[in-house]
Scaffold this active site. Structure first.
Site, mmCIF file in Angstrom:
data_model
loop_
_atom_site.group_PDB
_atom_site.id
_atom_site.type_symbol
_atom_site.label_atom_id
_atom_site.label_comp_id
_atom_site.label_asym_id
_atom_site.label_seq_id
_atom_site.Cartn_x
_atom_site.Cartn_y
_atom_site.Cartn_z
ATOM 1 N N LYS A 88 23.999 23.017 -16.522
ATOM 2 C CA LYS A 88 23.827 23.452 -15.137
ATOM 3 C C LYS A 88 23.768 22.251 -14.193
ATOM 4 O O LYS A 88 23.490 21.126 -14.611
ATOM 5 C CB LYS A 88 22.537 24.277 -15.009
ATOM 6 C CG LYS A 88 22.515 25.524 -15.895
ATOM 7 C CD LYS A 88 23.569 26.530 -15.456
ATOM 8 C CE LYS A 88 23.523 27.808 -16.277
ATOM 9 N NZ LYS A 88 24.169 27.699 -17.575
ATOM 10 N N ASP A 89 24.014 22.526 -12.914
ATOM 11 C CA ASP A 89 23.998 21.475 -11.899
ATOM 12 C C ASP A 89 22.622 20.829 -11.792
ATOM 13 O O ASP A 89 21.602 21.478 -12.022
ATOM 14 C CB ASP A 89 24.367 22.065 -10.540
ATOM 15 C CG ASP A 89 25.774 22.637 -10.522
ATOM 16 O OD1 ASP A 89 25.952 23.769 -11.003
ATOM 17 O OD2 ASP A 89 26.683 21.942 -10.042
ATOM 18 N N LYS A 90 22.601 19.552 -11.407
ATOM 19 C CA LYS A 90 21.337 18.845 -11.234
ATOM 20 C C LYS A 90 20.699 19.208 -9.891
ATOM 21 O O LYS A 90 19.578 19.723 -9.850
ATOM 22 C CB LYS A 90 21.540 17.334 -11.319
ATOM 23 C CG LYS A 90 20.257 16.528 -11.045
ATOM 24 C CD LYS A 90 20.536 15.037 -11.092
ATOM 25 C CE LYS A 90 19.257 14.231 -10.899
ATOM 26 N NZ LYS A 90 18.715 14.342 -9.531
#
Length: 424
Positions: A88-90
């Protein structure tokens, strides 16, 4: 269609927009709360028994690998005992499922980690592995956007996108400020492990501060792993993992990559596959071949993973199947097995691999070295999603879902047409 004006797009193979309409600009991820992602589980959360504790993990502004290592460290276990379905995106607020081998639910519930919650929800006989998800649901708030008219209907910005957008691998697959993942992968494929370490450690980021840039430059110029550890900030944990290995085992550049979790080290070579796919897809668009118009030699892929090659005799039927969304056009991403070219996309991919000096045998060698299979596979060339748009005075809010392996930034890129640095 419209050619991107941004050099980084061409570097990463995202050379074209499918629509000619002007973008609305804007800025993604002004705050992590502007980018909400919730994983759609492949199957209902198990309520039975088993050695794997299934947990719902919600985190804000945490890099995936750092989050997994932080959880493992708090539990006093190897990060290899924690499984997850997707990265997942940071800079976001993300919710996903993870499995933890032989974890005590009471201990998990007692964990206190800033900007992270972990909720035990079940148990299973099997760990969660990459790909074990139906997709992701997004709610994304866009700041600093522009509309052509003050009273414009937000849905008007989707004009020209009703047929879908190119299914490019998104910026986060490679990095925008530091697009180094596929470059490191190219060095690994070529067996140049010392170069791979130097590429990953030394390549600077756009706008990187003096302390970070100085540490990278020092290693590039001297190759001194021990002294570089004193100069490279602690926050660059992945770079420091490679250097720590080289301090304890000087010259073992190949072994240094095994300091990374398997899921992470596999990303370097798979990023090369992604980069080649993007470039082949851009070539198809530039040649004027449609994304939903199957012709002889094209590949098609079905929802169950089956694939086929369109022939002169099946082209009409394939067009009907594509129109009814029963299959989609695909480009074959090469791996360790040789592939015979069937059509223009295959020939373009073969040309790209030859240009880069890449062979299927190299993917096979990398599979053994990284202990990860790099098999070839077809990938759909089109993203379709129903997008709900709401607008207030300061924000435009997009809600949509995507299938596994599809990127929200790829979809929004077509709408925004802004500098990629404003999308990360």
């Amino acid at each position: 269609m419209r050619k991107s004006p941004f050099p980084i797009d061409h570097t990463l193979g995202l050379s074209w927009y499918i629509s000619d309409q002007d973008g609305i600009g804007g800025r993604l991820k002004a705050e992590p709360e502007d980018f909400l992602v919730e994983e759609i589980a492949e199957t209902p959360v198990p309520s039975g028994t088993g050695p794997y504790l299934i947990c719902r993990l919600t985190k804000k502004n945490w890099d995936q690998q750092r989050a997994i290592k932080e959880i493992a460290g708090r539990l006093g276990m190897s990060h290899q005992r924690i499984g997850f379905a997707g990265t997942k995106d940071k800079r976001a607020v993300t919710t996903q499922y993870i499995s933890i081998y032989k974890a005590d639910p009471a201990v998990i519930q007692a964990l206190v980690i800033p900007d992270m919650t972990i909720e035990p929800v079940g148990a299973s006989e099997h760990q969660i592995s990459l790909g074990d998800l139906k997709g992701n649901q997004f709610q994304i708030s866009l700041a600093d956007f522009e509309l052509l008219k003050p009273d414009s209907d937000p849905q008007d910005i989707l004009t020209g996108l009703s047929g879908g957008v190119p299914n490019y691998f998104g910026y986060q697959r490679f990095g925008v400020q530091r697009p180094v993942t596929h470059l490191t992968g190219l060095d690994i494929l070529r067996g140049s492990y010392e170069d791979a370490v130097k590429t990953f450690v030394s390549t600077p980021s756009t706008g990187e501060s003096g302390e970070y840039a100085e540490g990278r430059r020092y290693y590039a110029e001297t190759g001194d792993a021990k002294e570089s550890l004193h100069r490279i900030p602690v926050r660059l944990s992945l770079e420091r993992s490679l250097l720590h290995h080289l301090v304890s085992r000087p010259g073992d550049f190949a072994g240094a990559f095994h300091a990374f979790p398997r899921t992470l080290r596999s990303m370097f070579v798979s990023a090369v596959q992604s980069w080649l796919f993007n470039r082949a897809l851009s070539m198809r668009i530039e040649e004027g071949r449609g994304l939903d118009d199957p012709r002889e030699g094209d590949r098609i892929v079905y929802p169950d993973g089956r694939s086929d090659i369109v022939t002169a005799g099946t082209a009409r039927m394939a067009a009907m199947q594509v129109k009814r969304d029963r299959c989609r056009l695909a480009i074959f991403m090469h791996g360790s097995e040789p592939v015979e070219a069937a059509g223009p996309d295959d020939r373009n991919m073969a040309w790209l691999m030859e240009e880069e000096g890449i062979t299927s045998e190299m993917f096979g060698t990398a599979s053994t070295f990284l202990e990860t299979r790099f098999s070839g596979a077809p990938r759909s060339i089109l993203i379709n999603s129903d997008i709900d748009i709401k607008k207030d005075e300061n924000r435009m809010i997009f809600s949509f879902s995507l299938q596994p392996g599809q990127y929200a930034t790829t979809l929004l890129r077509e709408i925004m047409k802004t500098d990629p640095i404003r999308m990360i």
